[in-house]
Scaffold this motif. Structure first.
Motif, PDB file in Angstrom:
ATOM      1  N   SER A   5       0.841  -1.190   0.000  1.00 26.55           N
ATOM      2  CA  SER A   5       0.000   0.000   0.000  1.00 26.55           C
ATOM      3  C   SER A   5       0.879   1.245   0.000  1.00 26.55           C
ATOM      4  O   SER A   5       1.983   1.245   0.550  1.00 26.55           O
ATOM      5  N   ILE A   6       0.378   2.303  -0.608  1.00 24.72           N
ATOM      6  CA  ILE A   6       1.124   3.558  -0.641  1.00 24.72           C
ATOM      7  C   ILE A   6       1.172   4.152   0.765  1.00 24.72           C
ATOM      8  O   ILE A   6       0.144   4.308   1.423  1.00 24.72           O
ATOM      9  N   VAL A  38      18.720  -2.976  -2.529  1.00 23.17           N
ATOM     10  CA  VAL A  38      17.414  -2.400  -2.850  1.00 23.17           C
ATOM     11  C   VAL A  38      16.948  -1.526  -1.699  1.00 23.17           C
ATOM     12  O   VAL A  38      16.972  -1.941  -0.537  1.00 23.17           O
ATOM     13  N   ASP A  39      16.536  -0.311  -2.040  1.00 26.76           N
ATOM     14  CA  ASP A  39      15.915   0.588  -1.072  1.00 26.76           C
ATOM     15  C   ASP A  39      14.419   0.574  -1.357  1.00 26.76           C
ATOM     16  O   ASP A  39      13.955   1.193  -2.314  1.00 26.76           O
ATOM     17  N   LEU A  40      13.680  -0.140  -0.519  1.00 28.12           N
ATOM     18  CA  LEU A  40      12.254  -0.361  -0.757  1.00 28.12           C
ATOM     19  C   LEU A  40      11.418   0.692  -0.024  1.00 28.12           C
ATOM     20  O   LEU A  40      11.508   0.832   1.189  1.00 28.12           O
ATOM     21  N   GLY A  41      10.618   1.433  -0.791  1.00 35.44           N
ATOM     22  CA  GLY A  41       9.759   2.442  -0.193  1.00 35.44           C
ATOM     23  C   GLY A  41      10.503   3.700   0.189  1.00 35.44           C
ATOM     24  O   GLY A  41      10.459   4.147   1.335  1.00 35.44           O
ATOM     25  N   PHE A  42      11.179   4.319  -0.792  1.00 38.20           N
ATOM     26  CA  PHE A  42      12.034   5.472  -0.474  1.00 38.20           C
ATOM     27  C   PHE A  42      11.247   6.741  -0.189  1.00 38.20           C
ATOM     28  O   PHE A  42      11.776   7.699   0.365  1.00 38.20           O
ATOM     29  N   GLY A  43       9.967   6.779  -0.572  1.00 34.32           N
ATOM     30  CA  GLY A  43       9.127   7.903  -0.190  1.00 34.32           C
ATOM     31  C   GLY A  43       8.990   8.976  -1.250  1.00 34.32           C
ATOM     32  O   GLY A  43       9.290   8.783  -2.429  1.00 34.32           O
ATOM     33  N   ALA A  44       8.550  10.159  -0.803  1.00 32.13           N
ATOM     34  CA  ALA A  44       8.227  11.246  -1.720  1.00 32.13           C
ATOM     35  C   ALA A  44       9.453  11.875  -2.355  1.00 32.13           C
ATOM     36  O   ALA A  44       9.355  12.544  -3.385  1.00 32.13           O
ATOM     37  N   GLU A  69       9.549   2.041  -5.411  1.00 33.33           N
ATOM     38  CA  GLU A  69       8.366   2.651  -4.806  1.00 33.33           C
ATOM     39  C   GLU A  69       7.124   2.097  -5.473  1.00 33.33           C
ATOM     40  O   GLU A  69       7.133   1.786  -6.665  1.00 33.33           O
ATOM     41  N   ILE A  70       6.070   1.999  -4.679  1.00 35.34           N
ATOM     42  CA  ILE A  70       4.812   1.477  -5.195  1.00 35.34           C
ATOM     43  C   ILE A  70       3.991   2.551  -5.902  1.00 35.34           C
ATOM     44  O   ILE A  70       3.054   2.260  -6.644  1.00 35.34           O
ATOM     45  N   TYR A 127       1.457  -0.411   8.487  1.00 33.50           N
ATOM     46  CA  TYR A 127       0.673  -1.626   8.247  1.00 33.50           C
ATOM     47  C   TYR A 127       0.197  -2.203   9.580  1.00 33.50           C
ATOM     48  O   TYR A 127       0.587  -1.741  10.650  1.00 33.50           O
ATOM     49  N   ASP A 128      -0.622  -3.245   9.497  1.00 38.69           N
ATOM     50  CA  ASP A 128      -1.039  -3.961  10.701  1.00 38.69           C
ATOM     51  C   ASP A 128       0.042  -4.942  11.113  1.00 38.69           C
ATOM     52  O   ASP A 128       0.763  -5.485  10.264  1.00 38.69           O
TER      53      ASP A 128
END
Length: 269
Positions: A5-6, A38-44, A69-70, A127-128
């Motif tokens: 999810s974003i 790999v840098d996963l989810g680097f953001g804005a 990034e997703i 996340y949960d």
């Protein structure tokens, strides 16, 4: 479709310096046959991906970093930042070994290349808790042999940070890293624990016992403050070791404000 999810995408210059410094020392990177990270989810903004590459290249000059990034808009922004860097506009070397792509926990890579390290920071926090194990499993399944997933969170300025080291066999280590100057009590990290632990800081859980013991050791060694926060932290970590906590690493890591333990020492009961 990318898996995940974003997130909010909050980022900040120099925010991830503590975890980057730790990754640079890990055998998973230093001894990797292919130092692909790999840098996963680097953001804005892609600034922390650029910083990761700039820091790791000191340990492995042949390192290559892929930011994933997703959110397609964030990937476009990152590639624009990279174009400006390649043109010599910015603080990073034009030839910094960085690329960007679209992806989530499935960790897509060119030619199915397997990373030596995956850094996933400030991602699972949103996340949960029930989703953590599956995310760990997905990411670690993509690793090269001997590889490492580093998953955790930190505050906005990077002064309070913690993370879990996960291999293909599961979680292996837990690390706290704090700025000692002005630190009132180490348990401030409770606000920035990884998602697997943040709801477990209650009596009867190992992480609660650790933070209580660390706070007590920090208070006991308050007189060491005259020699600086690092000396006080080193003394506090030594007390934990003396009391039977299986501390990994010596004074050199403690001097940096770190404390690393086997995952089993803090895993949820």
């Amino acid at each position: 479709m990318p898996v995940g999810s974003i997130t909010r995408g909050t980022t900040n210059t120099n925010r991830l310096r503590r975890v980057d410094r730790w990754i640079a020392e890990q055998p998973a990177l230093r001894h990797a046959a292919d130092p692909f990270v790999v840098d996963l989810g680097f953001g804005a903004s892609a600034v922390t991906t650029f910083e990761l590459a700039a820091r790791l290249i000191r340990s492995r000059p042949d390192v290559e970093v892929l930011g994933l990034e997703i959110d397609p808009a964030r990937v476009r922004t990152a590639r624009e930042q990279l174009d400006r860097t390649r043109a010599g506009d910015g603080h990073f070397p034009a030839g910094l070994p960085v690329t960007f792509g679209l992806g989530g926990f499935e960790v897509p890579t060119p030619d199915a290349r397997r990373p030596a390290v995956i850094r996933a920071f400030n991602v699972l926090r949103q996340y949960d808790e029930a989703q953590v194990d599956e995310a760990w499993r997905r990411m670690s399944a993509r690793l090269a042999p001997g590889g490492l997933v580093v998953e955790g969170t930190c505050d906005e300025l990077g002064r309070v940070s913690s993370w879990v080291g996960v291999t293909a066999e599961g979680p292996r280590t837990f690390t706290i890293s704090l700025r000692r100057s002005g630190l009132e009590r180490p348990s401030i990290v409770a606000e920035r624990l990884p998602k697997a632990l943040i709801h477990r800081n209650v009596p009867g859980e190992r992480i609660h016992e650790l933070l209580a013991t660390l706070d007590r050791a920090w208070r006991v060694h308050a007189p060491m403050s005259v020699y600086g926060g690092s000396q006080r932290w080193i003394a506090a970590v030594a007390t934990l070791r003396h009391e039977g906590w299986p501390v990994i690493g010596g004074p050199r890591r403690s001097r940096l404000g770190e404390l690393t333990l086997p995952w089993d020492a803090v895993a949820p009961v």
